[in-house]
Design an enzyme around this catalytic site. Structure first.
Site, PDB file in Angstrom:
ATOM      1  CD  GLU A 192      -2.905   0.865   0.122  1.00  0.00           C
ATOM      2  OE1 GLU A 192      -3.754   0.283   0.161  1.00  0.00           O
ATOM      3  OE2 GLU A 192      -2.717   1.848  -0.705  1.00  0.00           O
ATOM      4  CB  VAL A 207       0.582   3.684  -5.209  1.00  0.00           C
ATOM      5  CG1 VAL A 207      -0.034   4.655  -5.973  1.00  0.00           C
ATOM      6  CG2 VAL A 207       1.279   2.656  -5.936  1.00  0.00           C
ATOM      7  CB  ILE A 263      -4.121   7.823  -0.698  1.00  0.00           C
ATOM      8  CG1 ILE A 263      -3.782   9.471  -0.635  1.00  0.00           C
ATOM      9  CG2 ILE A 263      -5.533   7.519  -1.602  1.00  0.00           C
ATOM     10  CD1 ILE A 263      -3.947  10.196  -2.132  1.00  0.00           C
ATOM     11  N   GLY A 321      11.136  16.587   3.684  1.00  0.00           N
ATOM     12  CA  GLY A 321      11.321  15.155   3.740  1.00  0.00           C
ATOM     13  C   GLY A 321      10.452  14.481   2.700  1.00  0.00           C
ATOM     14  CE  LYS A 339       4.970   7.269  -5.605  1.00  0.00           C
ATOM     15  NZ  LYS A 339       4.833   8.787  -4.984  1.00  0.00           N
ATOM     16  N   GLY A 376       5.777  11.596   3.196  1.00  0.00           N
ATOM     17  CA  GLY A 376       5.945  12.132   4.383  1.00  0.00           C
ATOM     18  C   GLY A 376       6.078  10.827   5.430  1.00  0.00           C
TER      19      GLY A 376
HETATM   20  N1  HSE Z   1       8.798  11.135  -2.915  1.00  0.00           N
HETATM   21  C1  HSE Z   1       7.633  10.706  -3.076  1.00  0.00           C
HETATM   22  C2  HSE Z   1       6.853  12.008  -3.425  1.00  0.00           C
HETATM   23  C3  HSE Z   1       7.125  10.064  -1.795  1.00  0.00           C
HETATM   24  O1  HSE Z   1       7.294  13.195  -3.409  1.00  0.00           O
HETATM   25  O2  HSE Z   1       5.426  11.634  -3.854  1.00  0.00           O
HETATM   26  C4  HSE Z   1       7.369   8.548  -1.958  1.00  0.00           C
HETATM   27  O3  HSE Z   1       6.979   8.033  -3.131  1.00  0.00           O
END
Ligand code: HSE
Length: 431
Positions: A131, A134, A138, A189, A207, A305
């Site tokens: 999970e 992606v 969510i 982050g 994704k 995050g």
């Molecule tokens: N670095 C990705 C983003 C988060 O900024 O959506 C983890 O896939």
């Protein structure tokens, strides 16, 4: 009689790994009540034992060797959060072969080598949950796998990279330059350890491949999809898009075209300001899934995050416990076919084109002629009156046309004597 605790192993104690540990401890009681088992982090593998950390490592069973996790028979479930492909592949494969359940957030691993890993899981009657791979927090994997199982998925359109959405939002709302906005996203982050994968579109593409596999039951090979990042999106384009009534988003589009193949692509695209995806700001993600039974559905939340992503990992751990208890099969698509990807040249949309032209009579006419020769109609044109140089930007929006024709027209326009700089081309999406 209460069940024995579930002993899990964490491979990786970076941002997300530390979040999983912290939140498992924080919500241990409710997890025990809801799953019927106490969930204990029994072993942790890190790259560097001496690294300073905001969340302290557990005191026992911490090492730097992944085989400590694989060989520990008390560990029933491993959480793979080390990232990368080859080392993670070997670790996940070995864990599955030992009959352990694997929870991973590694989208690159699944997009590149998921097919092999699902075969190993099947042979060993072990399971992979992903999970967190992606859209961070969510629950989109579970939704497509389970809740929408009675649908033919018609299309998926998503903002699935929080870093890119954060950068584009800050460029458009705070007038930041690209570099400054990227710097902010890294400090918060959101970005991957190597932010190249975020901004060049590949994090979103991985994704998208996973979402395509769930929607259509097959893996689309990475080298057969079209991926464009946000590195070339500039302030003038954001401003022109704004004047034209659009906002720029990095969109992943996944769509089945009967007999023609599966369209999977990631590109910066113009989205009408009144479209629901245009209102997705900052690090948030949103995924619009359309099914033949359910119609349109929208899933929105934090796509990156520590806490949101660890929420998904913990959901997977709880799911694994539930599955073991009922010993039932999950409704799930097979992963045994490669799909036929749609050639990106055949994909159709409207477009935005910005061309820097010499400010002389006839320049616009030459551009319009080339577009007309390729069968591409013009929807609107803007040229600011107050430009100071000898060249002026012309921003056009263009009618629906195949991407191949649009690329050919753009290449011809780029060669005109009156054109300076490489023209900028983006999709206008009406998803
Ligand atoms: N670095 C990705 C983003 C988060 O900024 O959506 C983890 O896939």
């Amino acid at each position: 009689m209460p069940q024995s605790p579930l002993k899990i192993g964490l491979a990786g104690f970076g941002n997300v790994g530390a979040g999983v540990y912290k939140n498992l401890e924080k919500n241990r009681d409710i997890l025990r009540e809801r799953t019927g088992r106490d969930i204990i982090v029994h072993r942790v593998v890190v790259r560097d034992l001496k690294k300073k950390r905001a969340v302290s490592l557990p005191l026992e069973n911490v090492s730097t060797d992944l085989s400590d996790l694989i060989e520990d028979d008390e560990v029933e479930l491993v959480v793979e959060l080390i990232g990368g492909i080859d080392r993670a592949f070997d670790f996940v494969k070995a864990s599955l072969e030992k009959g352990k359940t694997v929870v991973t957030g590694n989208k690159a691993l699944l997009a590149e080598r998921g097919r092999e890993l699902f075969e190993v899981a099947k042979e060993n009657q072990s399971h992979i949950y992903y999970e967190a791979a992606v859209a961070g927090g969510i629950p989109i994997i579970k939704t497509v796998q389970e809740s929408l199982i009675g649908n033919h998925i018609q299309s998926v359109a998503g903002i699935i990279n929080g870093t890119c959405n954060y950068i584009l939002t800050r460029m458009s709302e705070a007038g930041l330059e690209y570099e400054a906005a990227l710097d902010e996203a890294q400090k918060l982050g959101y970005a991957e350890a190597d932010p190249t994968l975020d901004v060049n579109g590949w994090d979103a593409a991985h994704k998208a491949i996973i979402l395509a596999s769930l929607s259509y039951g097959c893996w689309v090979p990475c080298d057969q999809i079209y991926v464009d990042g946000i590195e070339k999106v500039t302030k003038p384009d954001i401003d022109f898009a704004d004047d034209l009534g659009y906002t720029i988003k990095l969109l992943a589009i996944i769509k089945l075209h009967e007999n023609r193949g599966i369209e999977v692509r990631v590109q910066p695209s113009l989205v009408a300001k009144d479209h629901i995806l245009a209102s997705v700001r900052g690090v948030f993600n949103a995924i619009l899934v359309t099914g033949d039974v359910v119609g349109e559905t929208l899933f929105y939340g934090s796509g990156a995050g520590q806490d949101p992503t660890s929420s998904s990992v913990i959901g997977d751990i709880a799911d694994a416990v539930a599955r073991e208890n009922q010993q039932g099969a999950m409704g799930f698509v097979t992963h045994d076919l490669y799909g036929k990807p749609l050639k990106v040249e055949e994909s159709i949309s409207k477009y935005y084109l910005r061309v820097q032209v010499v400010d002389k009579p006839g320049s616009l006419a030459q551009i319009a002629t080339i577009l007309g020769d390729h069968g591409i109609g013009i929807l609107s044109v803007i040229q600011p009156e107050d430009h100071e140089e000898e060249t002026a930007p012309v921003a056009l929006t263009l009618h629906f046309a195949p991407f191949g024709k649009m690329l050919a027209a753009k290449a011809q326009i780029a060669k005109l004597d009156c054109v300076r700089e490489e023209p900028i081309l983006m999709r206008v999406e009406a998803v």
